[in-house]
Scaffold this active site. Structure first.
Site, short mmCIF file in Angstrom:
data_model
loop_
_atom_site.label_atom_id
_atom_site.label_comp_id
_atom_site.label_asym_id
_atom_site.label_seq_id
_atom_site.Cartn_x
_atom_site.Cartn_y
_atom_site.Cartn_z
N LYS A 55 1.57 -14.71 -1.09
CA LYS A 55 3.02 -14.87 -1.27
C LYS A 55 3.43 -16.27 -0.87
CE LYS A 55 4.16 -10.02 -0.62
NZ LYS A 55 4.27 -8.98 0.38
N GLN A 99 6.63 -7.15 5.68
CA GLN A 99 5.46 -6.53 5.07
C GLN A 99 5.26 -5.12 5.64
OE1 GLN A 99 3.70 -7.98 2.58
NE2 GLN A 99 2.24 -6.31 2.43
N ASP A 122 12.98 -7.31 -1.48
CA ASP A 122 12.16 -6.15 -1.81
C ASP A 122 12.98 -5.06 -2.50
OD1 ASP A 122 9.40 -6.08 -1.28
OD2 ASP A 122 9.72 -5.92 0.89
N1 GUN Z 1 3.21 -3.69 1.27
C1 GUN Z 1 2.55 -3.52 0.10
N2 GUN Z 1 3.34 -3.88 -0.93
C2 GUN Z 1 4.52 -4.27 -0.41
C3 GUN Z 1 5.73 -4.77 -0.95
O1 GUN Z 1 5.90 -4.91 -2.17
N3 GUN Z 1 6.70 -5.09 -0.06
C4 GUN Z 1 6.54 -4.94 1.27
N4 GUN Z 1 7.56 -5.27 2.06
N5 GUN Z 1 5.44 -4.48 1.81
C5 GUN Z 1 4.43 -4.15 0.98
#
Ligand code: GUN
Length: 298
Positions: A55, A99, A122
């Site tokens: 990311k 996350q 998100d």
């Molecule tokens: N963990 C796995 N995929 C995601 C996601 O798309 N967003 C977040 N915040 N955590 C994750």
């Protein structure tokens, strides 16, 4: 023999990242705004660590600011909430992503609710969920939004199509249903208690699999000419590659389904690459909105 078109999510994501990058340059040049994304990782989960690194890399490649916050596994909930409060009040931060999964001492829902709705890239905050279902100005969860973009690219108009989603998670199944309903599809969400799941799947012009069960959806569950989107990423043993080797498969038995479907996303290289590209897109949208600018058309 496989007849289906293979939907190339990697190439599609690359195109979206280019469009995001152009929009970032425009925001910088015309408005002096550099979109900023803060990613918070609590603990050392190796898969999460890889995601967070990717990311950050892609955020910077798109010309945006990336702020990474790594906290120890035993971080108290109150400390994480304090950090979120700081990020909520930092005008250089336009998007906040915590996350998941979080360690057991921290209540996920409490944390998601603490994120400023306008910075919730998100799309997991209940207010964004509500806006999505009521046709408001939501930030939309990245994975289902990526699926929608690929479906629209492939099919054009979605109105009137029969869509079946297998999986009812808050992250994929439910928001996917809301997005397809907003496109005037007729939508079913199927799950572990659904009766005669193969028959339900065979009704689908658009079949989205998001259950997390390796190759559960078989070829004869697919209606001829359907478009199949496979959100699953499952690691399974692959003794044919040698002892102890593994490989990634989706929730759909690809080779079988590809004989019947018109188009299908592979795993890996389908939906996966779209998720981070959509996160970057959401960050740019959030930055524009926070500066009183119209939504970028990406
Ligand atoms: N963990 C796995 N995929 C995601 C996601 O798309 N967003 C977040 N915040 N955590 C994750």
């Amino acid at each position: 023999m496989s007849t289906a078109q293979r939907i190339d999510g990697k190439a599609f994501a690359e195109g979206l990242r280019q469009r995001v990058g152009s929009e970032v340059q425009r925001l910088k040049a015309d408005h002096g705004v550099t979109p900023g994304l803060a990613v918070v990782l609590v603990g050392e989960d190796p898969a999460s660590s890889v995601y967070v690194r990717n990311k950050a890399k892609q955020t910077e490649e798109a010309g945006m600011n990336s702020m990474e916050h790594r906290l120890p596994e035993d971080t108290p909930e109150a400390d994480l909430l304090d950090l979120i409060d700081t990020l909520n009040n930092d005008p250089a931060v336009h998007g906040i992503l915590v996350q998941l999964p979080l360690p057991g001492q921290i209540d996920d829902q409490k944390v998601l609710a603490a994120i400023d709705v306008e910075k919730d890239v998100d799309g997991f905050h209940v207010e964004n969920v509500g806006r999505l279902w009521t046709g408001g100005e939501a930030l939309v969860p990245c994975t289902p939004y990526g699926c929608l973009l690929m479906l629209k690219d492939h099919l054009g108009e979605l109105s009137g199509k029969r869509a079946v989603i297998v999986g009812r998670s808050n992250i994929v199944g439910k928001p996917m249903a809301a997005l397809l309903l907003a496109e005037s599809c007729t939508v079913s969400i199927c799950h572990s208690r659904t009766q005669d799941l193969p028959a339900r799947c065979r009704e689908a012009d658009i079949l989205v699999a998001a259950v997390g069960r390796p190759e559960m959806i078989r070829g004869d569950w697919v209606k001829p000419g359907a478009v199949v989107i496979d959100v699953g990423i499952n690691r399974i043993d692959a003794p044919e590659k040698g002892e102890g080797k593994t490989r990634l498969v989706g929730d759909v038995a690809y080779d079988e389904a590809a004989e019947t479907a018109a188009a299908i996303t592979p795993v890996p290289g389908g939906v996966g690459p779209m998720t981070i590209a959509c996160l970057l897109r959401n960050t740019v949208v959030a930055a524009a909105r926070q500066n009183g600018l119209p939504d970028p058309g990406i």
